[in-house]
Each structure stands twice: as structure tokens, then as C-alpha cells.
Design an enzyme around this catalytic site. Structure first.
Site, PDB file in Angstrom:
ATOM      1  N   GLU A  28       0.860  -1.169   0.000  1.00 28.47           N
ATOM      2  CA  GLU A  28       0.000   0.000   0.000  1.00 28.47           C
ATOM      3  C   GLU A  28       0.899   1.222   0.000  1.00 28.47           C
ATOM      4  OE1 GLU A  28      -2.391   1.084   3.685  1.00 28.47           O
ATOM      5  OE2 GLU A  28      -3.894   0.075   2.422  1.00 28.47           O
ATOM      6  N   GLN A  47      -2.436  17.734  -6.154  1.00 30.99           N
ATOM      7  CA  GLN A  47      -1.636  17.585  -7.373  1.00 30.99           C
ATOM      8  C   GLN A  47      -0.634  16.458  -7.186  1.00 30.99           C
ATOM      9  OE1 GLN A  47      -0.284  21.381  -8.943  1.00 30.99           O
ATOM     10  NE2 GLN A  47       1.637  20.488  -9.581  1.00 30.99           N
ATOM     11  N   ASN A  49       2.904  14.886  -9.037  1.00 29.41           N
ATOM     12  CA  ASN A  49       3.970  15.247  -9.968  1.00 29.41           C
ATOM     13  C   ASN A  49       4.894  14.059 -10.165  1.00 29.41           C
ATOM     14  OD1 ASN A  49       3.168  18.042 -10.098  1.00 29.41           O
ATOM     15  ND2 ASN A  49       3.997  18.251  -8.048  1.00 29.41           N
ATOM     16  N   ARG A  59      18.119  18.793  -7.727  1.00 28.53           N
ATOM     17  CA  ARG A  59      16.987  19.712  -7.876  1.00 28.53           C
ATOM     18  C   ARG A  59      16.686  20.309  -6.500  1.00 28.53           C
ATOM     19  NH1 ARG A  59      14.237  18.809 -12.850  1.00 28.53           N
ATOM     20  NH2 ARG A  59      14.870  16.859 -13.858  1.00 28.53           N
ATOM     21  N   HIS A  62      13.764  23.907  -3.184  1.00 36.65           N
ATOM     22  CA  HIS A  62      12.574  24.641  -3.609  1.00 36.65           C
ATOM     23  C   HIS A  62      11.538  24.754  -2.494  1.00 36.65           C
ATOM     24  CE1 HIS A  62      13.593  22.877  -7.820  1.00 36.65           C
ATOM     25  NE2 HIS A  62      14.305  23.948  -7.568  1.00 36.65           N
ATOM     26  N   LYS A  71       4.500  17.985   0.979  1.00 36.08           N
ATOM     27  CA  LYS A  71       4.815  17.020  -0.075  1.00 36.08           C
ATOM     28  C   LYS A  71       4.987  15.621   0.516  1.00 36.08           C
ATOM     29  CE  LYS A  71       7.311  20.372  -2.909  1.00 36.08           C
ATOM     30  NZ  LYS A  71       8.619  20.730  -3.502  1.00 36.08           N
ATOM     31  N   TYR A 131       5.622  12.732  -6.433  1.00 30.62           N
ATOM     32  CA  TYR A 131       5.203  13.380  -5.194  1.00 30.62           C
ATOM     33  C   TYR A 131       3.823  13.996  -5.314  1.00 30.62           C
ATOM     34  CZ  TYR A 131       7.318  17.652  -7.300  1.00 30.62           C
ATOM     35  OH  TYR A 131       7.677  18.684  -8.122  1.00 30.62           O
ATOM     36  N   ASP A 169      18.246  27.077 -10.176  1.00 28.38           N
ATOM     37  CA  ASP A 169      18.739  26.586  -8.892  1.00 28.38           C
ATOM     38  C   ASP A 169      20.124  27.140  -8.573  1.00 28.38           C
ATOM     39  OD1 ASP A 169      16.368  25.241  -8.728  1.00 28.38           O
ATOM     40  OD2 ASP A 169      17.228  23.242  -8.930  1.00 28.38           O
TER      41      ASP A 169
END
Length: 188
Positions: A28, A47, A49, A59, A62, A71, A131, A169
Site C-alpha cells: 500500500e 496535485q 507530480n 533539484r 525549492h 509534499k 510526489y 537553482d
């Protein structure tokens, strides 16, 4: 599902129970009740992604202000070193980071609450990263702190040179200059 706080206790590692046999496996990957019980409040994801990165791509770091995003992150192919930095002024862990290896093999997920900066470094040849977010992406409100900020001192497991980062970045702000979250911005 096993839930483990990190060294920044509001950031949680979630490890599913995996049921496997000669045919393969089942687990699960998301259970709203379990996550909400661990976090201690209702969550609503708006949302999903999906990104693909090659080896040594970094990355981050952020975050979005206003309208911060919580997230729930995981890797479905490959391996990354995932980092969350507490940007909540007044928090006992303000300015501290925590890092966790996430991979398709270990099936771990990381819950990163609103008020944190987030980034990851790809350790495998390729990594697919998924995510869920609690707020929609709003590019006009996206912010970035440099991945190599000396005040944060993140111990990225770099292998063979500097990471590959985007121009955005690379131009991120220093932590000392960053706009951070005030308690009133995180209520809701």
C-alpha cells in the site's frame, strides 16, 4: 505502515509493509488515515507530480511562499538522497536539514510539511520521482535556496564532481537572505 520521525521531527519517513512471493510483491503506497494520524491533522492532496532525473542531477532547494506545499515524496525507479530544510521561523528546528535515501528498492516515502524547502540528488543512472502536494504549483511564488549554502551545511553524497543543477537553482538565494515562513503563513 511504519512511520519514523527524522532528526527534524515534523519530517517523517514512511515505510510500507511489503507482501511478496514468487509472483512479485504488493504494498500500500498511500493510506490517508495512516498519514493523517501520523501528521496529526487532515491533509488534502491536490496535485501529483512525476519527474525523471539522470545521475548527479540536483533539484532544489525549492519552496513556495505564499501558499506553501506539503509534499509526500517517493522514488519508483532508481535512488535519490532527499533533503528537507525547516524554514519556519520560531520552530525549534529552524534552519536544520534532514536527509534520507529514497529508492525503488527500499520503497520509503518522505512526508515534508508546509514550511520546508525541498531538494534531492539523483544517485542512480536515472531516477523517477513521484510526489503529491497539498497546494497547487504556483510558479510566480516559487523560491529557491542554494543547494550548497554554507549556513545550511547539507552533506550531499556527491560522487565524482559537482552536481548538475538548473540555472534557476544555481541562482538561488542564500539561506541568510531567504524569505522564510512566519507562523501566521502556516495556519490553516
Amino acid at each position: 505502515m511504519k512511520v519514523t520521525p527524522t532528526r527534524v521531527p515534523d519530517v517523517l519517513v514512511l515505510e510500507p509493509r511489503v507482501f511478496g512471493d514468487a509472483r512479485g510483491y504488493f504494498f500500500e503506497s498511500y493510506n490517508r488515515k495512516v498519514l493523517e494520524a501520523a501528521v496529526g491533522r487532515p491533509l488534502g492532496f491536490v496535485q501529483d507530480n512525476h519527474s525523471l532525473s539522470t545521475r548527479n542531477v540536483l533539484r532544489g532547494l525549492h519552496y513556495q511562499l505564499p501558499n506553501p506545499q506539503g509534499k509526500l515524496v517517493r522514488v519508483v525507479r532508481g535512488e535519490v538522497f532527499d533533503v528537507a530544510v525547516d524554514l519556519r521561523r520560531g520552530s525549534p528546528t529552524f534552519g536544520r536539514w534532514t536527509g534520507t535515501l529514497l529508492s525503488a528498492e527500499n520503497r520509503r516515502q518522505l512526508w515534508i510539511p508546509e514550511g520546508f524547502a525541498h531538494g534531492f540528488l539523483t544517485l542512480s543512472d536515472e531516477a523517477e520521482f513521484l510526489y503529491k502536494t497539498t497546494e497547487y504549483w504556483q510558479p510566480q511564488h516559487e523560491r529557491c535556496i542554494r543547494w550548497d549554502d554554507p549556513d545550511l551545511g547539507i552533506d550531499w553524497p556527491l560522487r565524482g564532481g559537482p552536481p548538475v543543477v538548473s540555472a534557476k537553482d544555481a541562482a538561488g538565494s542564500r539561506f541568510s537572505d531567504a524569505v522564510v515562513f512566519e507562523a501566521v503563513e502556516l495556519r490553516g
